[in-house]
Design a protein around this motif. Structure first.
Motif, short mmCIF file in Angstrom:
data_model
loop_
_atom_site.label_atom_id
_atom_site.label_comp_id
_atom_site.label_asym_id
_atom_site.label_seq_id
_atom_site.Cartn_x
_atom_site.Cartn_y
_atom_site.Cartn_z
N ALA A 202 -21.49 -2.86 -42.77
CA ALA A 202 -22.80 -2.64 -42.01
C ALA A 202 -22.92 -2.88 -40.60
CB ALA A 202 -23.78 -3.02 -42.84
N SER A 203 -22.54 -4.18 -40.35
CA SER A 203 -22.42 -4.59 -39.09
C SER A 203 -21.48 -5.36 -38.79
CB SER A 203 -23.60 -5.19 -38.68
OG SER A 203 -23.99 -6.40 -39.44
N VAL A 204 -21.20 -5.90 -37.66
CA VAL A 204 -20.18 -7.06 -37.13
C VAL A 204 -20.65 -7.78 -36.01
CG1 VAL A 204 -17.73 -7.36 -36.09
CG2 VAL A 204 -18.18 -5.32 -37.59
N THR A 205 -20.49 -9.29 -36.32
CA THR A 205 -20.88 -9.89 -35.01
C THR A 205 -19.46 -10.92 -34.56
OG1 THR A 205 -23.07 -10.15 -35.75
CG2 THR A 205 -22.45 -11.99 -34.39
N ALA A 206 -19.00 -10.78 -33.52
CA ALA A 206 -17.72 -11.63 -33.08
C ALA A 206 -17.81 -12.20 -31.76
CB ALA A 206 -16.65 -10.03 -32.96
N ARG A 207 -16.86 -13.16 -31.76
CA ARG A 207 -16.61 -14.00 -30.49
C ARG A 207 -15.20 -13.99 -30.33
NH1 ARG A 207 -19.26 -19.62 -30.03
NH2 ARG A 207 -18.13 -19.33 -27.82
N SER A 208 -14.60 -13.94 -29.15
CA SER A 208 -13.29 -14.10 -28.64
C SER A 208 -13.29 -14.98 -27.25
CB SER A 208 -12.92 -12.80 -28.26
OG SER A 208 -12.87 -11.82 -29.45
N GLN A 209 -11.98 -15.88 -27.47
CA GLN A 209 -11.72 -16.73 -26.55
C GLN A 209 -10.29 -16.64 -26.11
OE1 GLN A 209 -13.47 -20.68 -27.03
NE2 GLN A 209 -12.65 -21.33 -24.97
N PHE A 210 -9.82 -16.56 -24.72
CA PHE A 210 -8.64 -16.68 -24.73
C PHE A 210 -8.21 -17.82 -23.59
CE2 PHE A 210 -9.58 -12.33 -25.48
CZ PHE A 210 -8.57 -11.87 -26.50
N TRP A 211 -7.01 -18.32 -23.55
CA TRP A 211 -6.80 -19.34 -22.58
C TRP A 211 -5.63 -19.06 -21.71
CZ3 TRP A 211 -8.41 -20.25 -27.58
CH2 TRP A 211 -9.60 -21.28 -27.77
N ASN A 212 -5.74 -19.48 -20.47
CA ASN A 212 -4.82 -19.32 -19.45
C ASN A 212 -4.40 -18.06 -19.21
OD1 ASN A 212 -3.26 -20.48 -17.38
ND2 ASN A 212 -1.41 -20.69 -18.61
N ALA A 213 -5.28 -17.05 -19.21
CA ALA A 213 -5.07 -15.64 -19.05
C ALA A 213 -4.37 -15.64 -17.56
CB ALA A 213 -6.27 -14.88 -19.32
N ASP A 214 -3.25 -15.17 -17.46
CA ASP A 214 -2.31 -14.94 -16.13
C ASP A 214 -2.22 -13.32 -16.30
OD1 ASP A 214 -1.19 -14.92 -13.85
OD2 ASP A 214 0.73 -15.74 -14.79
N GLY A 215 -3.22 -12.71 -15.56
CA GLY A 215 -3.33 -11.44 -15.47
C GLY A 215 -3.26 -10.52 -16.99
N ASP A 216 -2.32 -10.09 -17.42
CA ASP A 216 -2.19 -9.45 -18.66
C ASP A 216 -1.84 -10.52 -19.67
OD1 ASP A 216 -2.64 -7.15 -20.41
OD2 ASP A 216 -0.49 -7.28 -20.38
N ARG A 217 -1.32 -11.57 -19.56
CA ARG A 217 -0.79 -12.47 -20.20
C ARG A 217 -1.69 -13.53 -20.84
NH1 ARG A 217 2.99 -17.23 -20.54
NH2 ARG A 217 4.13 -17.28 -22.35
N PHE A 218 -1.63 -14.19 -22.18
CA PHE A 218 -2.54 -15.07 -22.22
C PHE A 218 -1.58 -16.37 -23.05
CE2 PHE A 218 -3.12 -11.90 -25.63
CZ PHE A 218 -3.08 -12.56 -26.82
N ARG A 219 -2.13 -17.53 -23.30
CA ARG A 219 -1.17 -18.64 -23.64
C ARG A 219 -1.89 -18.77 -25.17
NH1 ARG A 219 -1.42 -23.66 -22.75
NH2 ARG A 219 -3.47 -23.36 -21.30
N SER A 220 -3.12 -18.36 -25.38
CA SER A 220 -3.62 -18.79 -26.72
C SER A 220 -4.71 -17.85 -26.89
CB SER A 220 -4.27 -20.17 -26.81
OG SER A 220 -3.05 -21.27 -26.76
N CYS A 221 -5.24 -17.48 -28.13
CA CYS A 221 -6.67 -16.67 -28.47
C CYS A 221 -7.30 -17.25 -29.64
CB CYS A 221 -6.32 -15.39 -28.78
SG CYS A 221 -5.34 -14.83 -30.02
N LEU A 222 -8.38 -17.30 -29.75
CA LEU A 222 -9.11 -17.44 -30.87
C LEU A 222 -10.10 -16.25 -30.91
CD1 LEU A 222 -9.83 -19.39 -33.33
CD2 LEU A 222 -11.58 -20.54 -31.68
N CYS A 223 -10.27 -15.50 -32.16
CA CYS A 223 -11.10 -14.86 -32.46
C CYS A 223 -11.88 -15.02 -33.76
CB CYS A 223 -10.51 -13.24 -32.55
SG CYS A 223 -9.93 -12.65 -30.97
N ASN A 224 -13.27 -14.61 -33.75
CA ASN A 224 -13.82 -14.97 -35.10
C ASN A 224 -14.99 -13.60 -35.09
OD1 ASN A 224 -16.82 -15.76 -36.31
ND2 ASN A 224 -15.59 -17.31 -36.92
N ALA A 225 -14.80 -12.82 -36.42
CA ALA A 225 -15.49 -11.77 -36.68
C ALA A 225 -16.24 -12.12 -38.13
CB ALA A 225 -14.93 -10.50 -36.74
N GLN A 226 -17.59 -11.85 -37.81
CA GLN A 226 -18.62 -11.96 -39.25
C GLN A 226 -18.95 -10.43 -39.52
OE1 GLN A 226 -22.70 -13.27 -39.98
NE2 GLN A 226 -21.59 -15.16 -40.54
N LEU A 227 -18.40 -10.08 -40.60
CA LEU A 227 -18.70 -8.82 -41.29
C LEU A 227 -19.76 -8.94 -42.35
CD1 LEU A 227 -14.99 -7.60 -41.80
CD2 LEU A 227 -16.18 -7.58 -39.86
N THR A 228 -20.48 -8.02 -42.25
CA THR A 228 -21.83 -7.90 -43.27
C THR A 228 -21.64 -6.64 -43.98
OG1 THR A 228 -23.38 -9.07 -42.06
CG2 THR A 228 -24.21 -7.66 -43.77
#
Length: 336
Positions: A202-228
């Motif tokens: 029915a619905s989605v609530t999400a957050r995303s975080q990326f570390w040390n994004a150098d242009g197109d590249r990132f070193r780490s990511c953390l994504c959280n999604a709550q699905l109802t």
């Protein structure tokens, strides 16, 4: 050449003549399966690096093709198998279907849900097989969860967390936004487990975080999604990888009104009563070979596959809703 049974709308010859896009681990596993199955013949291969592709072709006695446009245009192929970077999937699928080829592609079907939708419709119009691989549905973990759900039903909350520390983060396409895509699309199986278990969202609530994004590249990511889900269940998916993490996690926990299920790749537990009840989780070994054999079964014998492209497309729309939610910082409703 023996024709495919008329009951199957797809068309191919026997042996099924295969063109392969990619030379990595998955592509090699599929190539080994095609070589060992008399119903198929690996005819041609293309890959990102010519030297690697030529060595791959020599190993599997296939023709070298410089690029995927030339591969899908060949007249001597019945099936195109796509095992390459995510960002190329949609274009290759569309081109292959337009040339009346059957298609197998690793998830995601495309990074663009609209393009994926058009590919599904095109396959139907052309009467061609379009199979999006979803090994998580074949694996022992997912089937153990499905077999155990009734013991704790109804399920009101489920959490699936996969954290993969990588130090240093590899300089690979899986750490590039443009090539991998939004993490819940690039790693679509994290959400597909949920949609297969609990149905429409029915619905989605999400957050995303990326570390040390150098242009197109990132070193780490953390994504959280709550699905109802429309059934009332709430699901939480957590996906992280890279240098920011120091400990790995792979756990699927499901809370029901009559018990709790906890699963890791090595086993599961049913918590109900005084003592935990151990649950066996089958092996993940051999799943790409099994998926490949099931595709050949579909083409040669008309046997139904374990997942439909529509189901994969639906989960991709959920992943895109998560992306939009993370961008705007608000809950996004999902059209069903």
């Amino acid at each position: 050449m023996t024709p495919i049974p008329s009951s199957d709308r797809t068309s191919a010859s026997v042996p099924v003549r295969v063109g392969l896009v990619g030379t990595g681990y998955v592509a090699k596993t599929r190539a080994q399966t095609f070589r060992s199955d008399r119903r198929s013949q690996l005819v041609a291969v293309t890959g990102h690096t010519p030297e690697t592709t030529k060595a791959f072709c020599q190993e599997f006695e296939a023709s070298f093709v410089p690029g995927w446009p030339e591969l899908v245009a060949r007249d001597d192929l019945d099936l195109i198998v796509i095992s390459t970077i995510n960002s190329d999937h949609g274009a290759i699928v569309r081109s292959a279907l337009e040339r009346d080829k059957n298609v197998v592609v690793e998830y995601p079907l495309s990074l663009d849900p609209e393009e994926a939708r058009e590919c599904v419709a095109l396959a139907k119009r052309r009467g061609k097989l379009l199979h999006v691989e979803h090994l998580e549905l074949l694996g022992g973990l997912h089937n153990a969860i499905k077999d155990s759900l009734a013991a704790i039903a109804p399920v009101f909350y489920a959490r699936y967390s996969t954290i993969n520390p990588q130090r240093p983060a590899p300089d690979r396409w899986t750490y590039r936004h443009s090539l991998f895509g939004y993490p819940f699309a690039g790693a679509l199986s994290r959400l597909h487990r949920f949609t297969d278990l609990f149905g429409p969202v029915a619905s989605v609530t999400a957050r995303s975080q990326f570390w040390n994004a150098d242009g197109d590249r990132f070193r780490s990511c953390l994504c959280n999604a709550q699905l109802t889900f429309t059934c009332g269940t709430v699901g939480e998916a957590v996906y992280g990888k890279g240098e920011t993490f120091w400990d790995s996690e792979n756990c699927f926990t499901l809370y029901g009104e009559n018990g709790t299920l906890i699963f890791t790749p090595t086993g599961g537990q049913l918590l109900r009563g005084d003592a935990p009840q151990p649950l066996e989780v089958g092996s993940r070994r051999g799943l790409f070979a099994r998926d490949t054999q099931m595709v050949l079964d579909r083409l040669v014998e008309g046997t139904p596959l374990y997942v439909s492209p529509e189901a994969s497309l639906y989960t991709l729309t959920v992943a895109d809703a998560a992306r939009r939610s993370a961008e705007i910082g608000r809950t996004v409703m999902v059209e069903n």
